[in-house]
Scaffold this motif. Structure first.
Motif, PDB file in Angstrom:
ATOM      1  N   ASN A  45      28.596 -65.993  46.307  1.00  0.00           N
ATOM      2  CA  ASN A  45      29.161 -67.303  45.941  1.00  0.00           C
ATOM      3  C   ASN A  45      28.346 -68.240  45.852  1.00  0.00           C
ATOM      4  O   ASN A  45      28.552 -69.720  46.112  1.00  0.00           O
ATOM      5  CB  ASN A  45      30.274 -67.414  47.107  1.00  0.00           C
ATOM      6  CG  ASN A  45      31.218 -66.501  47.333  1.00  0.00           C
ATOM      7  OD1 ASN A  45      31.325 -65.594  46.514  1.00  0.00           O
ATOM      8  ND2 ASN A  45      32.086 -66.798  48.379  1.00  0.00           N
ATOM      9  N   GLY A  46      27.002 -68.133  45.223  1.00  0.00           N
ATOM     10  CA  GLY A  46      26.192 -69.243  44.986  1.00  0.00           C
ATOM     11  C   GLY A  46      25.368 -69.501  46.139  1.00  0.00           C
ATOM     12  O   GLY A  46      24.598 -70.748  46.005  1.00  0.00           O
ATOM     13  N   GLN A  47      25.324 -69.108  47.198  1.00  0.00           N
ATOM     14  CA  GLN A  47      24.492 -69.568  48.468  1.00  0.00           C
ATOM     15  C   GLN A  47      23.552 -68.380  48.378  1.00  0.00           C
ATOM     16  O   GLN A  47      23.894 -67.293  48.183  1.00  0.00           O
ATOM     17  CB  GLN A  47      25.246 -69.526  49.530  1.00  0.00           C
ATOM     18  CG  GLN A  47      26.530 -70.485  49.686  1.00  0.00           C
ATOM     19  CD  GLN A  47      27.204 -70.059  51.080  1.00  0.00           C
ATOM     20  OE1 GLN A  47      28.550 -69.923  51.029  1.00  0.00           O
ATOM     21  NE2 GLN A  47      26.532 -70.411  52.221  1.00  0.00           N
ATOM     22  N   SER A  48      22.532 -68.782  49.179  1.00  0.00           N
ATOM     23  CA  SER A  48      21.490 -67.830  49.708  1.00  0.00           C
ATOM     24  C   SER A  48      22.286 -67.093  50.603  1.00  0.00           C
ATOM     25  O   SER A  48      23.029 -67.583  51.663  1.00  0.00           O
ATOM     26  CB  SER A  48      20.325 -68.133  50.102  1.00  0.00           C
ATOM     27  OG  SER A  48      20.428 -68.950  51.550  1.00  0.00           O
ATOM     28  N   TYR A  49      22.054 -65.373  50.761  1.00  0.00           N
ATOM     29  CA  TYR A  49      22.667 -64.728  51.899  1.00  0.00           C
ATOM     30  C   TYR A  49      22.294 -65.339  53.320  1.00  0.00           C
ATOM     31  O   TYR A  49      23.233 -65.056  54.063  1.00  0.00           O
ATOM     32  CB  TYR A  49      22.360 -63.391  51.538  1.00  0.00           C
ATOM     33  CG  TYR A  49      23.186 -62.251  52.418  1.00  0.00           C
ATOM     34  CD1 TYR A  49      24.574 -62.316  52.352  1.00  0.00           C
ATOM     35  CD2 TYR A  49      22.664 -61.626  53.669  1.00  0.00           C
ATOM     36  CE1 TYR A  49      25.292 -61.556  53.087  1.00  0.00           C
ATOM     37  CE2 TYR A  49      23.454 -61.067  54.534  1.00  0.00           C
ATOM     38  CZ  TYR A  49      24.885 -60.881  54.372  1.00  0.00           C
ATOM     39  OH  TYR A  49      25.553 -60.105  55.035  1.00  0.00           O
ATOM     40  N   ILE A  50      21.022 -65.646  53.630  1.00  0.00           N
ATOM     41  CA  ILE A  50      20.814 -66.160  54.764  1.00  0.00           C
ATOM     42  C   ILE A  50      21.768 -67.183  55.349  1.00  0.00           C
ATOM     43  O   ILE A  50      22.102 -67.209  56.449  1.00  0.00           O
ATOM     44  CB  ILE A  50      19.133 -66.483  55.059  1.00  0.00           C
ATOM     45  CG1 ILE A  50      19.021 -66.603  56.699  1.00  0.00           C
ATOM     46  CG2 ILE A  50      18.800 -67.650  54.340  1.00  0.00           C
ATOM     47  CD1 ILE A  50      17.667 -66.352  57.041  1.00  0.00           C
TER      48      ILE A  50
END
Lengths: 274, 324
Positions: A73-78
């Protein structure tokens, strides 16, 4: 010196009817203090695991899984997983504290019996247990935030509102665990709640992947999970994505909290006051 | 053969001595659970500065009564006042003025002896400095000062028991309620506890206790009630109860069935009560010289001794094991 007890809320033992206690009393704090003191006696074994756990999980998910999943959703997975892990940690800490911890204190150590012989009431004992579990859960969840802050992966100052949300969520999940504890006769019965409650909550509340990934006809599982609104709201605060939907999440968590807190207090009283 | 029937006229002698205030008053007190009545209407009074005993076999209703007195179990009927307050009203006020010694040693095993007392004092809102002062005082009283900084799972069972009793004094109670205080204690430790309880009583504290030990009741109790199956069977001073219900001396013997028949005529005109229990035969001499110049058939076993509270207890509560 002793304070005048007539100044405190009157306490009676009604035989029937619902108890609607005020969870913010001096007696509740006394029980909280008792649990805190015992916990801090054992700090060498109790205090470091959440920090190490946060490091290990973030490392595994962030740098392991994160290689394959770069964006959610447009965020880095971490960052996505960090917000989830905060509340996963809250879930496990609050639940286990108010299952095994509460059960041992109640059934084996008979601590509750000792306390209710003093001016502290059973409602205050239960509230103190829940508060302590919530604070412990908040501490563990905040360890994840701290690690992320050190790695400079906290994008917004709104993250400061995550611990208060964790406290409320911890209070809710601890209340649910107390409800379970009030009904079981032995440790082994906790397996039902762990397998059918705690684990599904962790897996399907958008901790590891967004609920939109679930097939439409099973999404209701997530919507029923008391952890789901907390993870959603927590993730928004973490990212600084402030919108009106947050309020809806908050209202839902509050409503569930009131219901399960009242259930917890009344079921425990029914079990212990005979 | 007359088998005695404990049909006792209760001479309750209720009137309080003029200078003694009533500390506990139960009137027709009842407790019922779903399908069983544990306490079936008991009435008694405990006066200030008195040591009052609640005696009875297992399952008699003692602990249930204690739980109602401690305000942790609601009463089902009748009335119960403790220190002038009804247990159905402001129980915080009652609880702040009583000391409770439960049957189980429910100590905090992860904390030290001193911390146990400090944490307990905090439930009464006693500040830490005052709590520590009082803790040291009660530890001294029960000879636990050496163990002050030990964890409670490191001390012996007898010490734990003494610590629980010491803990009950931390709020300087006006009334102490003890449920089987010396169960599990060795004879020396029991003496220490008895001495301290007597000292406390002399300082004005009222004591209410349950016990299985008749010696304990005789040593400690000014007055007592014997409870069986939720009812009071007798009430009075230990010595008076013994005199009134069994007498002065007891002969216990085992006698073959045939020879038992010969016994009756021998004692017919004497103030002697006979009771059979299994293979044992008890003769209770109800006056001082009841057994004077009496020649009894030789039994397999024979013992003549003073009557004791144990005889009263067994006569009233039955010699069978009525644990259900």
């Amino acid at each position: 010196m002793s304070k005048n007890y007539s100044a405190q809320p009157a306490m009676t033992l009604p035989r029937k009817g619902l108890s609607l206690p005020n969870p913010f009393t001096l007696g509740t704090y006394r029980v909280f203090q008792r649990n805190r003191d015992v916990f801090l006696k054992l700090w060498k074994t109790e205090l470091w695991p959440p920090i190490v756990e946060a490091l290990l999980s973030l490392f595994a998910f962030g740098f392991g899984l994160g290689v394959y999943i770069t964006q959610v959703n447009g965020q880095s997975y971490i960052q996505f997983i960090a917000a989830g892990l905060i509340f996963s940690s809250v879930l496990f800490t609050a639940s286990f504290e108010c299952m095994f911890g509460t059960f041992i204190r109640m059934q084996q150590e008979k601590v509750f019996d000792a306390i209710i012989a003093t001016p502290v009431s059973i409602e205050e004992v239960v509230s103190g247990e829940i508060f302590f579990a919530a604070v412990r859960a908040t501490f563990n969840g905040t360890c994840v935030i701290a690690v992320m802050a050190v790695l400079q992966l906290t994008p917004s100052w709104w993250v400061l509102l995550v611990p208060p949300l964790a406290l409320l969520t911890g209070f809710l999940l601890a209340s649910i665990a107390v409800v379970v504890t009030s009904l079981v006769s032995s440790f082994t019965s906790f397996n039902y709640y762990i397998t059918l409650g705690v684990i599904p909550m962790q897996l399907f509340s958008s901790v590891f992947f967004p609920v939109s990934q679930l097939p439409e006809n099973v999404r209701w599982v997530a919507y029923l999970s008391p952890l789901y609104p907390a993870v959603e709201a927590g993730r928004s605060l973490y990212m600084g994505d402030i919108h009106a939907g947050l309020l809806l999440n908050l209202v839902w968590i509050l409503a569930l909290t009131v219901v399960f807190y009242l259930l917890a207090v009344n079921l425990m009283r029914r079990r212990l006051i005979k | 053969m007359t088998t005695s029937n404990p049909q006792i006229g209760l001479d309750l002698n209720r009137a309080a001595p003029p200078d003694q205030a009533i500390v506990v008053e139960a009137k027709d007190l009842r407790k019922s659970y779903k399908n069983f009545e544990a306490v079936k209407g008991i009435s008694f009074q405990v006066f200030q500065q008195e040591c009052f005993g609640l005696l009875g076999p297992n399952g008699a209703g003692k602990s249930t009564t204690i739980r109602m007195l401690n305000c942790v179990s609601p009463i089902s009927g009748g009335s119960l006042t403790v220190l002038g307050q009804s247990v159905t009203e402001n129980i915080r006020l009652i609880k702040s003025q009583i000391g409770v010694v439960p049957q189980d040693n429910n100590l905090d095993t992860d904390l030290t002896v001193l911390q146990n007392l400090q944490v307990y004092a905090r439930y009464f809102n006693i500040d830490k400095k005052e709590a520590t002062r009082r803790a040291d005082e009660v530890l001294e009283l029960f000879q636990l000062t050496d163990k002050r900084n030990n964890k409670t799972d490191e001390i012996s069972g007898g010490m734990k028991r003494r610590l629980v009793i010491a803990r009950s004094l931390i709020n300087q109670p006006r009334l102490i309620i003890l449920d089987e205080p010396t169960t599990g204690l060795d004879p020396a430790a029991r003496q220490v506890v008895w001495q301290q309880l007597r000292l406390l009583r002399d300082r004005g504290v009222t004591i209410l206790l349950t016990t299985h030990y008749m010696e304990e009741a005789t040593q400690l109790c000014d007055r007592l009630v014997i409870i069986n199956e939720g009812r009071i069977m007798a009430e009075g001073k230990p010595r008076d109860l013994v005199r009134r219900l069994v007498g002065y001396e007891v002969i216990e013997m085992r006698l073959p069935e045939a020879e038992r028949q010969e016994l009756l005529p021998l004692i017919a005109n004497r103030p002697i009560l006979v009771e059979e229990a299994g293979d044992m035969l008890y003769l209770f001499g109800q006056q001082t010289h009841a057994f004077h110049n009496l020649t009894l058939p030789e039994g397999n076993y024979r013992l003549q001794r003073h009557a004791s509270l144990e005889d009263v207890f067994l006569r009233l509560t039955g010699r069978g094991l009525a644990e259900s």
